[in-house]
Design a protein around this motif. Structure first.
Motif, PDB file in Angstrom:
ATOM      1  N   SER A 192       0.830  -1.210   0.000  1.00  0.00           N
ATOM      2  CA  SER A 192       0.000   0.000   0.000  1.00  0.00           C
ATOM      3  C   SER A 192       0.866   1.264   0.000  1.00  0.00           C
ATOM      4  CB  SER A 192      -0.936   0.011   1.220  1.00  0.00           C
ATOM      5  OG  SER A 192      -0.209   0.129   2.424  1.00  0.00           O
ATOM      6  N   ARG A 193       2.099   1.130   0.502  1.00  0.00           N
ATOM      7  CA  ARG A 193       3.032   2.264   0.510  1.00  0.00           C
ATOM      8  C   ARG A 193       3.897   2.296  -0.752  1.00  0.00           C
ATOM      9  NH1 ARG A 193       5.498   3.231   6.534  1.00  0.00           N
ATOM     10  NH2 ARG A 193       3.541   3.456   7.653  1.00  0.00           N
ATOM     11  N   TYR A 194       4.312   1.111  -1.241  1.00  0.00           N
ATOM     12  CA  TYR A 194       5.238   1.018  -2.369  1.00  0.00           C
ATOM     13  C   TYR A 194       4.701   0.002  -3.377  1.00  0.00           C
ATOM     14  CZ  TYR A 194       7.989   2.757   1.586  1.00  0.00           C
ATOM     15  OH  TYR A 194       8.402   3.438   2.701  1.00  0.00           O
ATOM     16  N   SER A 195       3.707   0.396  -4.164  1.00  0.00           N
ATOM     17  CA  SER A 195       3.017  -0.526  -5.072  1.00  0.00           C
ATOM     18  C   SER A 195       3.924  -1.069  -6.174  1.00  0.00           C
ATOM     19  CB  SER A 195       1.804   0.162  -5.698  1.00  0.00           C
ATOM     20  OG  SER A 195       2.201   1.324  -6.413  1.00  0.00           O
ATOM     21  N   SER A 241      -6.070  -5.444  -2.136  1.00  0.00           N
ATOM     22  CA  SER A 241      -6.524  -4.351  -1.263  1.00  0.00           C
ATOM     23  C   SER A 241      -5.444  -3.293  -1.090  1.00  0.00           C
ATOM     24  CB  SER A 241      -6.945  -4.906   0.108  1.00  0.00           C
ATOM     25  OG  SER A 241      -5.856  -5.504   0.781  1.00  0.00           O
ATOM     26  N   ALA A 242      -4.169  -3.708  -1.102  1.00  0.00           N
ATOM     27  CA  ALA A 242      -3.077  -2.732  -0.982  1.00  0.00           C
ATOM     28  C   ALA A 242      -3.050  -1.785  -2.174  1.00  0.00           C
ATOM     29  CB  ALA A 242      -1.739  -3.457  -0.850  1.00  0.00           C
ATOM     30  N   LEU A 243      -3.488  -2.270  -3.330  1.00  0.00           N
ATOM     31  CA  LEU A 243      -3.579  -1.423  -4.521  1.00  0.00           C
ATOM     32  C   LEU A 243      -4.854  -0.594  -4.527  1.00  0.00           C
ATOM     33  CD1 LEU A 243      -2.326  -3.984  -7.222  1.00  0.00           C
ATOM     34  CD2 LEU A 243      -1.046  -2.062  -6.245  1.00  0.00           C
ATOM     35  N   GLN A 244      -5.618  -0.649  -3.407  1.00  0.00           N
ATOM     36  CA  GLN A 244      -6.859   0.105  -3.232  1.00  0.00           C
ATOM     37  C   GLN A 244      -7.968  -0.366  -4.185  1.00  0.00           C
ATOM     38  OE1 GLN A 244      -6.655   3.183  -0.842  1.00  0.00           O
ATOM     39  NE2 GLN A 244      -5.023   1.795  -0.273  1.00  0.00           N
ATOM     40  N   LEU A 245      -7.868  -1.616  -4.650  1.00  0.00           N
ATOM     41  CA  LEU A 245      -8.903  -2.196  -5.518  1.00  0.00           C
ATOM     42  C   LEU A 245      -9.947  -2.876  -4.638  1.00  0.00           C
ATOM     43  CD1 LEU A 245      -6.500  -3.728  -8.210  1.00  0.00           C
ATOM     44  CD2 LEU A 245      -7.784  -1.574  -8.362  1.00  0.00           C
ATOM     45  N   LYS A 247      -2.810 -10.513 -13.522  1.00  0.00           N
ATOM     46  CA  LYS A 247      -3.209  -9.506 -14.503  1.00  0.00           C
ATOM     47  C   LYS A 247      -2.668  -8.127 -14.113  1.00  0.00           C
ATOM     48  CE  LYS A 247      -7.230  -7.628 -16.929  1.00  0.00           C
ATOM     49  NZ  LYS A 247      -8.710  -7.627 -17.074  1.00  0.00           N
ATOM     50  N   LYS A 248      -2.590  -7.858 -12.784  1.00  0.00           N
ATOM     51  CA  LYS A 248      -2.088  -6.565 -12.306  1.00  0.00           C
ATOM     52  C   LYS A 248      -0.559  -6.500 -12.284  1.00  0.00           C
ATOM     53  CE  LYS A 248      -6.161  -4.880 -11.639  1.00  0.00           C
ATOM     54  NZ  LYS A 248      -6.646  -3.759 -12.486  1.00  0.00           N
ATOM     55  N   SER A 249       0.077  -7.640 -12.041  1.00  0.00           N
ATOM     56  CA  SER A 249       1.532  -7.635 -11.873  1.00  0.00           C
ATOM     57  C   SER A 249       2.281  -7.936 -13.171  1.00  0.00           C
ATOM     58  CB  SER A 249       1.934  -8.682 -10.831  1.00  0.00           C
ATOM     59  OG  SER A 249       1.673  -9.999 -11.309  1.00  0.00           O
ATOM     60  N   GLY A 250       1.599  -8.581 -14.127  1.00  0.00           N
ATOM     61  CA  GLY A 250       2.295  -9.051 -15.321  1.00  0.00           C
ATOM     62  C   GLY A 250       2.902 -10.417 -15.059  1.00  0.00           C
ATOM     63  N   ARG A 251       3.609 -10.933 -16.033  1.00  0.00           N
ATOM     64  CA  ARG A 251       4.209 -12.269 -15.887  1.00  0.00           C
ATOM     65  C   ARG A 251       5.253 -12.270 -14.773  1.00  0.00           C
ATOM     66  NH1 ARG A 251       6.209 -15.066 -21.266  1.00  0.00           N
ATOM     67  NH2 ARG A 251       6.528 -16.687 -19.688  1.00  0.00           N
ATOM     68  N   ALA A 285     -11.387  -4.227   9.380  1.00  0.00           N
ATOM     69  CA  ALA A 285      -9.929  -4.296   9.466  1.00  0.00           C
ATOM     70  C   ALA A 285      -9.295  -4.380   8.086  1.00  0.00           C
ATOM     71  CB  ALA A 285      -9.521  -5.508  10.314  1.00  0.00           C
ATOM     72  N   GLY A 286      -9.903  -5.174   7.184  1.00  0.00           N
ATOM     73  CA  GLY A 286      -9.359  -5.310   5.843  1.00  0.00           C
ATOM     74  C   GLY A 286      -9.335  -4.001   5.082  1.00  0.00           C
ATOM     75  N   LEU A 287     -10.352  -3.181   5.275  1.00  0.00           N
ATOM     76  CA  LEU A 287     -10.384  -1.863   4.629  1.00  0.00           C
ATOM     77  C   LEU A 287      -9.460  -0.872   5.329  1.00  0.00           C
ATOM     78  CD1 LEU A 287     -14.203  -1.335   3.908  1.00  0.00           C
ATOM     79  CD2 LEU A 287     -12.385  -1.623   2.214  1.00  0.00           C
ATOM     80  N   LEU A 288      -9.437  -0.939   6.647  1.00  0.00           N
ATOM     81  CA  LEU A 288      -8.735   0.097   7.414  1.00  0.00           C
ATOM     82  C   LEU A 288      -7.221  -0.037   7.377  1.00  0.00           C
ATOM     83  CD1 LEU A 288     -11.028   0.338  10.579  1.00  0.00           C
ATOM     84  CD2 LEU A 288     -10.644   2.131   8.865  1.00  0.00           C
ATOM     85  N   LEU A 289      -6.697  -1.272   7.304  1.00  0.00           N
ATOM     86  CA  LEU A 289      -5.246  -1.438   7.377  1.00  0.00           C
ATOM     87  C   LEU A 289      -4.512  -0.665   6.278  1.00  0.00           C
ATOM     88  CD1 LEU A 289      -2.812  -2.666   8.781  1.00  0.00           C
ATOM     89  CD2 LEU A 289      -3.116  -4.733   7.396  1.00  0.00           C
ATOM     90  N   PRO A 290      -4.859  -0.842   4.997  1.00  0.00           N
ATOM     91  CA  PRO A 290      -4.154  -0.037   3.980  1.00  0.00           C
ATOM     92  C   PRO A 290      -4.463   1.451   4.071  1.00  0.00           C
ATOM     93  CG  PRO A 290      -5.940  -1.322   2.978  1.00  0.00           C
ATOM     94  CD  PRO A 290      -5.793  -1.803   4.383  1.00  0.00           C
ATOM     95  N   ILE A 291      -5.678   1.802   4.490  1.00  0.00           N
ATOM     96  CA  ILE A 291      -6.032   3.217   4.628  1.00  0.00           C
ATOM     97  C   ILE A 291      -5.222   3.872   5.752  1.00  0.00           C
ATOM     98  CG2 ILE A 291      -7.871   4.800   5.345  1.00  0.00           C
ATOM     99  CD1 ILE A 291      -9.834   3.051   3.790  1.00  0.00           C
TER     100      ILE A 291
END
Length: 480
Positions: A70-73, A136-140, A198-202, A274-280
């Motif tokens: 969430s800090r360093y995507s 979730s770290a990518l805010q998706l 799909k988000k990270s690539g191969r 908790a799942g929403l709040l941790l990255p926020i």
């Protein structure tokens, strides 16, 4: 941040209210009624035993990864390549260690057979949770919300076919319940992996000992916290099954499971928070934003329902258990009010524990969790021989209130939060009103109407006391 939190929380609540209550009360409860308390108690004890050591599958990776990505995507492709390899290696360690402990404490062949599948299930759950931590770290959050109910949706379909039709021409047993979970968890892991790729690539899966050492050194405090919390949250049924003679131990574990199932059901909402709040929280703290208002908003949204749930479960324990189960309801009814009161402490943990985790306050959290574990085990050893399942329930209540309260105090001190006398008074007044409403509701002849009155009047009271400010919530949702 407030808008993102509230809107995604509403989506999560909608999806989970749509799926998970049907799973818990339509499938899981039906399974226990079908196979009996003794057989389900055996499964429940083994399931919790498999959870006690599942930290070996994760060693803090998921929480640390969520906070870190969430800090360093930009680190996602590199970390994904390495961590998938690490997860498979940890799966072997977890399986060997769990089976070894099972042999030491004397499990038989039937227990080993079920435990082997439960070990596989725990790996699939852990693997999916790690993959979801990247999403979730990518805010998706919307994608993560859909995945959060996928496994239960698949289990509902599979178990419904097994329970309510004769498509497979088999007699339903507790074994088939476990096999159905394996199929659902496996499909969910595969789908989630494809989304992350799909988000990270191969990527190329790597087994890099140097990376493993560095990463595990950073994540082990999170692992220790999860291990300690798993013990004081899940060891009750294991100790019931082991400390009491056969078949009383399995039966008492089954009775405990009847009430614990409802606590588990309401706790899922805390997990969503908790799942929403941790990255926020992690992002806000990195950007040096003040978290006071977000903490107050999230705490109010969770503690108000927690108080209503606790009080209503005390006043309507017998009616609820008689509605849900066929046997031993006179014993499990008393447990319900005790365990549900502990949800107030659990709610504090999901808010303030998440805040402290996002801040990296692991030393304080681990000290708290270790003390909670010692308290829980000690109380269980003292209370189970005399009070059986009731003893475990009281041990759980004491532990949850202690650990939740400790995290509240730590958060107030570390972040210098000031809730204000007015807010504290509002909460205390609200709690008193809910108790009064509970007493009044018992005067209504139809218990379902009385229960509905209690819940509705309590929500109205929260709005009247301005704990729930509907105008502010609307503005948060409407505007960025």
């Amino acid at each position: 941040m407030k808008r993102k939190f509230v809107t995604n929380l509403l989506l999560l609540l909608f999806l989970n209210l749509l799926i998970k209550p049907f799973w818990i009360f339509g499938i899981d409860r039906t399974v226990q009624n079908s196979v009996g308390d003794e057989n389900y108690g055996l499964y429940f004890a083994l399931f919790n035993f498999s959870m006690l050591l599942n930290i070996l599958l994760d060693v803090g990776i998921t929480n640390y990864n969520n906070r870190n990505i969430s800090r360093y995507s930009f680190l996602l492709p590199k970390h994904l390549s390495h961590i998938i390899g690490l997860k498979f290696m940890l799966a072997v360690v977890y399986a060997l260690f769990t089976l070894g402990v099972a042999a030491i404490i004397g499990y038989n062949n039937l227990q080993f057979h079920l435990l082997a599948f439960l070990i596989l299930n725990q790996f699939l759950i852990s693997f999916t949770l790690y993959l979801r931590s990247n999403i979730s770290a990518l805010q998706l959050f919307r994608t993560d919300s859909l995945i959060s109910v996928l496994d239960r949706s698949l289990m509902i379909i599979i178990c419904s076919l097994l329970l309510f039709t004769n498509v497979f021409r088999i007699e339903f047993t507790i074994n088939w319940f476990v096999y159905a979970q394996t199929m659902a968890y496996g499909l969910t892991s595969l789908i989630t992996l494809l989304i992350v790729l799909k988000k990270s690539g191969r990527i190329k899966i790597q087994f890099d000992p140097a990376f493993f050492r560095v990463f595990l050194k950073k994540s082990y405090p999170y692992a220790l916290l999860i291990l300690l919390m798993s013990f004081y949250n899940r060891i009750d049924s294991v100790m019931l099954e082991r400390l009491l003679p056969h078949p009383i131990g399995k039966e008492q574990a089954g009775i405990y499971a009847q009430a614990f199932r409802l606590l588990d059901a309401v706790s899922m909402f805390g997990v969503l928070f908790a799942g929403l709040l941790l990255p926020i929280f992690a992002k806000m703290l990195k950007q040096k934003e003040h978290v006071g208002q977000m903490v107050k908003l999230s705490f109010t949204l969770l503690i108000v329902p927690a108080i209503i749930i606790a009080v209503s479960s005390i006043y309507y324990n017998s009616e609820i258990m008689n509605l849900l189960y066929h046997a031993n309801t006179e014993n499990s009814a008393d447990l319900l009010g005790i365990l549900m009161t502990g949800f107030i402490g659990i709610a504090m943990t999901y808010i303030f524990g998440t805040l402290l985790t996002a801040n990296g306050s692991m030393k304080q959290l681990n000290t708290m969790a270790f003390t909670g574990m010692i308290l829980n085990i000690t109380l269980n050893i003292i209370l189970i021989p005399k009070y059986q399942a009731h003893g475990s329930a009281w041990a759980s209540l004491a532990t949850q209130l202690f650990t939740g309260g400790t995290q509240l105090v730590l958060a107030l001190i570390i972040f210098r939060l000031n809730p204000g006398i007015k807010y504290i008074f509002q909460l205390l007044l609200f709690t008193g009103l809910v108790v009064v409403l509970g007493t009044l509701s018992k005067e209504i002849d139809n218990w379902l109407l009385g229960y509905a009155f209690l819940v509705a009047a309590s929500v109205i009271s929260a709005v009247a006391l301005k704990l729930f400010n509907l105008k502010n919530l609307y503005e948060i949702i409407r505007y960025k």
